[in-house]
Design an enzyme around this catalytic site. Structure first.
Site, PDB file in Angstrom:
ATOM      1  N   GLU A 104       0.871  -1.196   0.000  1.00  0.00           N
ATOM      2  CA  GLU A 104       0.000   0.000   0.000  1.00  0.00           C
ATOM      3  C   GLU A 104       0.894   1.228   0.000  1.00  0.00           C
ATOM      4  OE1 GLU A 104      -2.785  -0.398   3.270  1.00  0.00           O
ATOM      5  OE2 GLU A 104      -4.197  -1.450   1.988  1.00  0.00           O
ATOM      6  N   HIS A 222      -9.383  10.023   3.477  1.00  0.00           N
ATOM      7  CA  HIS A 222      -9.083   8.979   2.495  1.00  0.00           C
ATOM      8  C   HIS A 222      -9.470   9.499   1.119  1.00  0.00           C
ATOM      9  CE1 HIS A 222      -8.752   5.189   0.430  1.00  0.00           C
ATOM     10  NE2 HIS A 222      -8.238   4.656   1.515  1.00  0.00           N
ATOM     11  N   ARG A 268      -1.615   9.626   1.395  1.00  0.00           N
ATOM     12  CA  ARG A 268      -3.057   9.874   1.263  1.00  0.00           C
ATOM     13  C   ARG A 268      -3.426  11.353   1.234  1.00  0.00           C
ATOM     14  NH1 ARG A 268      -5.598   5.116   5.071  1.00  0.00           N
ATOM     15  NH2 ARG A 268      -5.052   3.521   3.564  1.00  0.00           N
ATOM     16  N   HIS A 329     -11.443   9.873   7.348  1.00  0.00           N
ATOM     17  CA  HIS A 329     -11.250   8.427   7.460  1.00  0.00           C
ATOM     18  C   HIS A 329     -10.661   7.993   8.799  1.00  0.00           C
ATOM     19  CE1 HIS A 329     -10.637   4.384   6.102  1.00  0.00           C
ATOM     20  NE2 HIS A 329      -9.321   4.467   6.174  1.00  0.00           N
ATOM     21  N   ARG A 364      -0.982   8.734   9.321  1.00  0.00           N
ATOM     22  CA  ARG A 364      -0.887   7.297   9.552  1.00  0.00           C
ATOM     23  C   ARG A 364      -0.403   6.581   8.299  1.00  0.00           C
ATOM     24  NH1 ARG A 364      -5.459   2.956   9.056  1.00  0.00           N
ATOM     25  NH2 ARG A 364      -6.078   4.429   7.467  1.00  0.00           N
TER      26      ARG A 364
HETATM   27  C1  LIG Z   1     -14.006   1.669   5.982  1.00  0.00           C
HETATM   28  C2  LIG Z   1     -12.748   1.555   6.774  1.00  0.00           C
HETATM   29  C3  LIG Z   1     -11.678   0.804   6.293  1.00  0.00           C
HETATM   30  C4  LIG Z   1     -10.507   0.690   7.041  1.00  0.00           C
HETATM   31  N1  LIG Z   1      -9.493  -0.093   6.564  1.00  0.00           N
HETATM   32  C5  LIG Z   1      -8.393  -0.295   7.337  1.00  0.00           C
HETATM   33  C6  LIG Z   1      -7.380  -1.208   6.927  1.00  0.00           C
HETATM   34  O1  LIG Z   1      -7.471  -1.837   5.896  1.00  0.00           O
HETATM   35  N2  LIG Z   1      -6.305  -1.365   7.762  1.00  0.00           N
HETATM   36  C7  LIG Z   1      -6.170  -0.702   8.945  1.00  0.00           C
HETATM   37  O2  LIG Z   1      -5.167  -0.894   9.652  1.00  0.00           O
HETATM   38  N3  LIG Z   1      -7.132   0.161   9.352  1.00  0.00           N
HETATM   39  C8  LIG Z   1      -8.236   0.367   8.586  1.00  0.00           C
HETATM   40  N4  LIG Z   1      -9.213   1.220   9.018  1.00  0.00           N
HETATM   41  C9  LIG Z   1      -9.083   1.838  10.338  1.00  0.00           C
HETATM   42  C10 LIG Z   1      -9.354   0.784  11.414  1.00  0.00           C
HETATM   43  O3  LIG Z   1     -10.434  -0.025  11.009  1.00  0.00           O
HETATM   44  C11 LIG Z   1      -9.699   1.414  12.745  1.00  0.00           C
HETATM   45  O4  LIG Z   1      -8.769   2.395  13.094  1.00  0.00           O
HETATM   46  C12 LIG Z   1      -9.690   0.350  13.857  1.00  0.00           C
HETATM   47  O5  LIG Z   1     -10.499  -0.729  13.489  1.00  0.00           O
HETATM   48  C13 LIG Z   1     -10.189   0.961  15.141  1.00  0.00           C
HETATM   49  O6  LIG Z   1     -10.401  -0.064  16.065  1.00  0.00           O
HETATM   50  P1  LIG Z   1     -10.946   0.326  17.492  1.00  0.00           P
HETATM   51  O7  LIG Z   1     -11.083  -0.943  18.239  1.00  0.00           O
HETATM   52  O8  LIG Z   1     -10.108   1.392  18.071  1.00  0.00           O
HETATM   53  O9  LIG Z   1     -12.390   0.987  17.200  1.00  0.00           O
HETATM   54  P2  LIG Z   1     -13.663   0.408  16.444  1.00  0.00           P
HETATM   55  O10 LIG Z   1     -13.359  -0.834  15.743  1.00  0.00           O
HETATM   56  O11 LIG Z   1     -14.272   1.511  15.668  1.00  0.00           O
HETATM   57  O12 LIG Z   1     -14.655   0.046  17.643  1.00  0.00           O
HETATM   58  C14 LIG Z   1     -15.277   1.073  18.395  1.00  0.00           C
HETATM   59  C15 LIG Z   1     -16.264   0.439  19.364  1.00  0.00           C
HETATM   60  O13 LIG Z   1     -16.644   1.423  20.319  1.00  0.00           O
HETATM   61  C16 LIG Z   1     -18.048   1.412  20.458  1.00  0.00           C
HETATM   62  N5  LIG Z   1     -18.484   2.725  20.939  1.00  0.00           N
HETATM   63  C17 LIG Z   1     -18.292   3.937  20.377  1.00  0.00           C
HETATM   64  N6  LIG Z   1     -18.821   4.899  21.157  1.00  0.00           N
HETATM   65  C18 LIG Z   1     -19.366   4.274  22.225  1.00  0.00           C
HETATM   66  C19 LIG Z   1     -20.085   4.715  23.362  1.00  0.00           C
HETATM   67  N7  LIG Z   1     -20.374   6.002  23.594  1.00  0.00           N
HETATM   68  N8  LIG Z   1     -20.517   3.775  24.255  1.00  0.00           N
HETATM   69  C20 LIG Z   1     -20.289   2.449  24.055  1.00  0.00           C
HETATM   70  N9  LIG Z   1     -19.606   1.990  22.985  1.00  0.00           N
HETATM   71  C21 LIG Z   1     -19.148   2.885  22.095  1.00  0.00           C
HETATM   72  C22 LIG Z   1     -18.564   1.028  19.093  1.00  0.00           C
HETATM   73  O14 LIG Z   1     -19.901   0.573  19.201  1.00  0.00           O
HETATM   74  C23 LIG Z   1     -17.559  -0.047  18.724  1.00  0.00           C
HETATM   75  O15 LIG Z   1     -17.907  -1.266  19.332  1.00  0.00           O
HETATM   76  C24 LIG Z   1     -10.397   1.359   8.287  1.00  0.00           C
HETATM   77  C25 LIG Z   1     -11.463   2.116   8.768  1.00  0.00           C
HETATM   78  C26 LIG Z   1     -12.635   2.211   8.029  1.00  0.00           C
HETATM   79  C27 LIG Z   1     -13.769   3.025   8.578  1.00  0.00           C
END
Ligand SMILES: Cc1cc2nc3c(=O)[nH]c(=O)nc-3n(C[C@H](O)[C@H](O)[C@H](O)COP(=O)(O)OP(=O)(O)OC[C@H]3O[C@@H](n4cnc5c(N)ncnc54)[C@H](O)[C@@H]3O)c2cc1C
Length: 510
Positions: A104, A222, A268, A329, A364
């Site tokens: 990438e 993005h 990006r 993004h 990032r």
């Molecule tokens: C479309 C897309 C594609 C991506 N592709 C990539 C990729 O290919 N590679 C990569 O490294 N990264 C990628 N990313 C970024 C990556 O997915 C995220 O940074 C990462 O998954 C974040 O993980 P997390 O556990 O921190 O949060 P998340 O996976 O977003 O989880 C957040 C959690 O918190 C909960 N939550 C939020 N607010 C509250 C609240 N007030 N009370 C209770 N629960 C709450 C939600 O319900 C959820 O369960 C992508 C992001 C997107 C949107």
């Protein structure tokens, strides 16, 4: 644990070895950015790669703002974190018996692991969820939105106030420690690839509880979200360009060589700004992403989810280019933590996208965020084991205030004035509008009203930090300060104004 994405799940598994863990999620357990992550996860595991090269690429992308120790931890712990996932059943794509790595933007080696073509995040979350489900100590609650953190008189976090969307009731949950794993804040902006849950709740709650928020102006846009009226801004992964997709303008010309020597695989922020410039130059509402040079069966096999989703929206990417436009993004900044997920507030931890460990600096490197959520989620879970103090009685939790600004207004204002290109006039205009918002106690709390409060507060934090940073660096671009400036090679740190009733942000002289 507040959040059931990769960071929250990984931390819960770690913490469950010593005590009982409650994982709450605002929506269904599967609604998270983790579930939608497509392209992959970066890790130095291929034969021609080295941890030192991954480190070098991450630091380069971060444009002088990375925390070197955090980057070192990320890349060094990454291979073991992936091997552990494979042991727990994660099925990454392979060529024969060997793991298959793709490239990438801004990576100097093929180091992106992927699963089921373009469902990497789903596969990682599935694996962690299955592992967590085997542990007796972990309990899950969905549709439980955390409204605020509970703090004791001494300022420690001793639990959280949770809103049950099904019953409409608020309740206090006390705990020895709280981990924020609430993900990103894309919904602050009109155009975003993020799911609806990404309203930056964790950053806003931490900030209200007195934690420091760092580099919040650093938002990655993005370049290629699908742009069809009335259709969600579905992400067209950078891996498409890694596999040969080319950006074209309305005349069908490939235009990226006019903007950067790495053309379609430039960083990006460069690609996003180039697309906006090209749209302006050609008077077009979007540009086109063209993968038709690759055979249809390759596209269907390598990008099954993207192929199917685009087809559902009427675009066959094997036969025609897709209309694309940049969208918010990823948040590089967030709640400031150390390498073990500790915030400055006793009892409060953060991991994953909500946190600012400093690994991403000003920008990032693609696919480093799933790795961050895994590595630092595990570290936070381990360090929380040390929090053995009994939860004290909370002081009380403050009334929930509601802004008189609509969600559509705050999202449009953030997009227009705090988006891909910023300047003093726009940022001051945004801050003035946000400063004029009136706040009144909520009459009927709903998930939408608590999210709106957080969106407005976050827009204020982003605008204030972006105004302070009088330079262009990484994802932060100021048309009035287009160069990088040595005096800003430091993190912005926002805190509530001490004693201020409206808790306006200020930027500490860090
Ligand atoms: C479309 C897309 C594609 C991506 N592709 C990539 C990729 O290919 N590679 C990569 O490294 N990264 C990628 N990313 C970024 C990556 O997915 C995220 O940074 C990462 O998954 C974040 O993980 P997390 O556990 O921190 O949060 P998340 O996976 O977003 O989880 C957040 C959690 O918190 C909960 N939550 C939020 N607010 C509250 C609240 N007030 N009370 C209770 N629960 C709450 C939600 O319900 C959820 O369960 C992508 C992001 C997107 C949107």
């Amino acid at each position: 644990m507040i959040g059931a994405g990769v960071a929250g799940l990984r931390a819960a598994i770690q913490l469950a070895k010593v005590g009982s863990v409650l994982v709450v999620a605002k929506d269904s357990l599967r609604e998270s950015s983790s579930e939608y992550a497509q392209g992959g996860i970066a890790v130095a595991l291929s034969d021609d790669d080295e941890v030192a090269l991954h480190e070098q690429d991450t630091l380069y992308a971060g444009d002088g703002l990375c925390d070197a120790a955090a980057v070192h931890r990320l890349v060094e712990d990454g291979p073991a974190a992936i091997e552990e996932l494979i042991d727990w059943g994660a099925e990454f794509d392979r060529e024969g018996s060997k793991l298959s790595f793709t490239r990438e933007g801004a990576h100097s080696r093929n180091r992106i692991l992927h699963a089921h073509g373009d469902s990497t995040g789903h596969e990682i979350a599935r694996t962690l969820y299955c592992k967590a489900a085997t542990l007796d100590n972990i309990r899950f609650e969905s549709y439980a939105a955390t409204v605020d953190l509970l703090t004791s008189e001494s300022g420690s976090v001793v639990g959280a106030v949770v809103f049950d969307a099904k019953t409409g009731r608020l309740r206090s949950v006390r705990s020895r420690a709280v981990l924020l794993a609430t993900g990103g804040l894309g919904r602050v902006f009109k155009e975003t690839t993020n799911p609806d849950v990404a309203t930056g709740d964790g950053v806003a709650m931490a900030w209200r509880a007195g934690a420091q928020v760092s580099n919040i102006e650093m938002v990655q846009f993005h370049p290629t979200a699908l742009h069809i009226q009335g259709v969600p801004r579905f992400l067209l992964s950078e891996a498409l360009r890694g596999e040969g997709a080319v950006l074209r303008n309305r005349m069908g010309e490939a235009f990226m060589d006019r903007y950067h020597e790495m053309r379609d695989l430039a960083p990006r922020d460069v690609v996003s700004r180039s697309i906006v410039a090209e749209m302006r130059r050609t008077g077009s509402p979007h540009v086109w992403l063209d993968l038709t040079s690759r055979p249809a069966d390759f596209i269907q096999h390598r990008f099954p989810r993207i192929y199917r989703t685009c087809l559902n929206y009427g675009v066959d990417i094997a036969k025609e280019p897709a209309p694309v436009h940049p969208a918010a993004h990823y948040a590089m900044g967030g709640v400031q933590t150390d390498l073990d997920g500790r915030t400055g507030v006793p009892g409060l931890y953060a991991a994953g996208e909500v946190a600012c460990t400093g690994v991403h600096g000003a920008n990032r490197l693609a696919s480093n965020s799933l790795l961050e959520a895994l590595v630092f989620g595990a570290r936070a879970g381990s360090s929380m084991r040390g929090d053995t103090a009994q939860a004290q009685d909370p002081d009380c939790h403050p009334a929930v205030l509601e802004p008189d600004m609509s969600e559509a207004t705050v999202r449009a204002l953030s997009w227009d004035d705090c988006g891909i290109s910023r300047n003093r006039i726009g940022l001051e205009r945004a801050l003035e509008a946000l400063g004029n918002v009136s706040w009144s106690p909520t009459e009927q709390l709903s998930v939408a009203s608590l999210e709106r409060r957080n969106l407005v507060q976050l827009a204020g934090l982003i605008a204030a930090a972006a105004l302070w940073r009088e330079e262009s660096r990484g994802a932060h671009y100021r048309t009035d300060f287009p160069e990088k400036r040595a005096e800003f090679q430091r993190h912005s740190v926002s805190s509530p104004v001490p004693g201020s009733p409206d808790r306006r942000p200020w930027i500490a002289d860090s």
